[in-house]
Write a protein that holds these residues in place. Sequence first.
Motif, short mmCIF file in Angstrom:
data_model
loop_
_atom_site.label_atom_id
_atom_site.label_comp_id
_atom_site.label_asym_id
_atom_site.label_seq_id
_atom_site.Cartn_x
_atom_site.Cartn_y
_atom_site.Cartn_z
N ALA A 16 0.90 -1.31 0.07
CA ALA A 16 0.06 0.06 0.01
C ALA A 16 0.81 1.10 -0.03
CB ALA A 16 -0.76 -0.15 1.38
N LEU A 17 1.94 1.10 0.75
CA LEU A 17 2.97 2.13 0.76
C LEU A 17 3.50 2.45 -0.59
CD1 LEU A 17 4.20 2.00 4.22
CD2 LEU A 17 2.75 3.89 3.48
N TRP A 18 4.01 1.21 -1.12
CA TRP A 18 4.69 1.28 -2.44
C TRP A 18 3.71 2.00 -3.32
CZ3 TRP A 18 9.51 0.47 -3.90
CH2 TRP A 18 9.77 0.23 -5.33
N ALA A 19 2.48 1.81 -3.49
CA ALA A 19 1.51 2.68 -4.36
C ALA A 19 1.78 4.22 -4.31
CB ALA A 19 0.02 2.18 -3.99
N ARG A 20 2.04 4.65 -3.34
CA ARG A 20 2.25 5.93 -2.90
C ARG A 20 3.78 6.35 -3.52
NH1 ARG A 20 -1.36 9.84 -1.82
NH2 ARG A 20 -2.35 9.21 0.06
N TYR A 21 4.72 5.66 -3.30
CA TYR A 21 5.99 5.73 -4.07
C TYR A 21 5.93 5.83 -5.77
CZ TYR A 21 8.62 4.98 0.23
OH TYR A 21 9.17 4.95 1.41
N VAL A 22 5.28 4.85 -6.28
CA VAL A 22 5.35 4.86 -7.71
C VAL A 22 4.47 5.83 -8.07
CG1 VAL A 22 5.81 2.32 -7.74
CG2 VAL A 22 3.42 2.91 -7.95
N ASP A 23 3.61 6.66 -7.50
CA ASP A 23 2.53 7.77 -7.82
C ASP A 23 3.40 9.04 -7.82
OD1 ASP A 23 0.61 9.20 -8.77
OD2 ASP A 23 -0.86 8.45 -7.28
N PRO A 25 3.73 11.91 -9.17
CA PRO A 25 3.19 13.16 -9.24
C PRO A 25 2.39 13.43 -7.70
CG PRO A 25 2.66 12.49 -11.14
CD PRO A 25 3.36 11.38 -10.42
N ARG A 26 2.03 12.57 -7.08
CA ARG A 26 1.30 12.62 -5.73
C ARG A 26 2.25 12.78 -4.52
NH1 ARG A 26 -3.89 9.16 -4.96
NH2 ARG A 26 -4.02 10.68 -3.19
N TRP A 27 3.62 12.78 -5.01
CA TRP A 27 4.60 12.62 -3.83
C TRP A 27 4.52 14.16 -3.02
CZ3 TRP A 27 10.33 11.26 -5.88
CH2 TRP A 27 10.19 9.89 -6.21
N VAL A 28 4.04 15.11 -3.59
CA VAL A 28 3.68 16.51 -2.82
C VAL A 28 2.71 16.20 -1.87
CG1 VAL A 28 4.32 18.00 -4.96
CG2 VAL A 28 1.90 17.21 -4.79
N GLU A 29 1.81 15.31 -1.70
CA GLU A 29 0.79 15.10 -0.81
C GLU A 29 1.55 14.60 0.38
OE1 GLU A 29 -2.40 12.57 -2.18
OE2 GLU A 29 -2.46 13.75 -3.97
N TRP A 30 2.52 13.91 0.48
CA TRP A 30 3.23 13.40 1.68
C TRP A 30 4.74 14.09 1.82
CZ3 TRP A 30 7.69 10.89 0.45
CH2 TRP A 30 7.55 10.13 -0.66
N ASP A 31 5.24 14.87 0.86
CA ASP A 31 6.44 15.68 1.09
C ASP A 31 6.16 17.18 0.95
OD1 ASP A 31 9.16 16.51 0.88
OD2 ASP A 31 9.90 15.13 -0.18
N ARG A 36 6.05 20.24 -6.84
CA ARG A 36 5.65 19.51 -8.00
C ARG A 36 6.75 18.37 -8.31
NH1 ARG A 36 5.34 23.68 -11.50
NH2 ARG A 36 3.25 24.03 -10.84
N ALA A 37 6.43 17.35 -8.61
CA ALA A 37 7.05 15.99 -8.95
C ALA A 37 6.70 15.09 -10.26
CB ALA A 37 7.10 15.10 -7.56
N ALA A 38 7.59 14.73 -10.98
CA ALA A 38 7.31 13.98 -12.26
C ALA A 38 8.33 12.99 -12.60
CB ALA A 38 7.18 15.08 -13.36
N LEU A 39 7.97 12.01 -13.03
CA LEU A 39 8.69 10.99 -13.44
C LEU A 39 8.43 10.62 -14.99
CD1 LEU A 39 10.88 8.70 -12.73
CD2 LEU A 39 9.17 7.05 -12.38
#
Length: 148
Positions: A16-23, A25-31, A36-39
């Motif tokens: 479940a946490l890994w799902a946050r890592y691979v997403d 653009p949503r890193w901004v929600e917890w960092d 902004r973040a993009a891969l």
Amino acid sequence: MWMHDAHAESDLSPAALWARYVDVPRWVEWDPSLRRAALHGAFVVGAVGRLEAQQGPPTTFTLTHVEAPTRFDSRAVLPHVRVPLVRLDFEHRLTPTATGKTHIVHRVCISGPLAWLVARLLGPVLAADADRAVRALAVTTAAEPSRV
């Protein structure tokens, strides 16, 4: 070399946490240090991304190790430092505990001939940012599951 480890525990599984890592653009929600973040491409070794911090210039990063769902590492390129005098590496670990929780570790490493200088200038900020991010990841994901 300079290093800082940030720790937290989450009620969520590593998957479940890994799902946050691979997403990314949503890193901004917890960092909270990010605007902004993009891969570019899939979450695999060699993929390149871009981070825009709340403070400071944008930074490019490359995924250097990916081991789903428990570990990924990345290396950031410091703006204006294009020679290998400083390496800025980030390690992310998710370890299940005997109590059913997941232990989260975010490690920041500064190495290279000028590590001492960069650590003196950026170390305290990077450490505080890592501490806030790992705590927010543990808390926000428990309250709001990823939409991935």
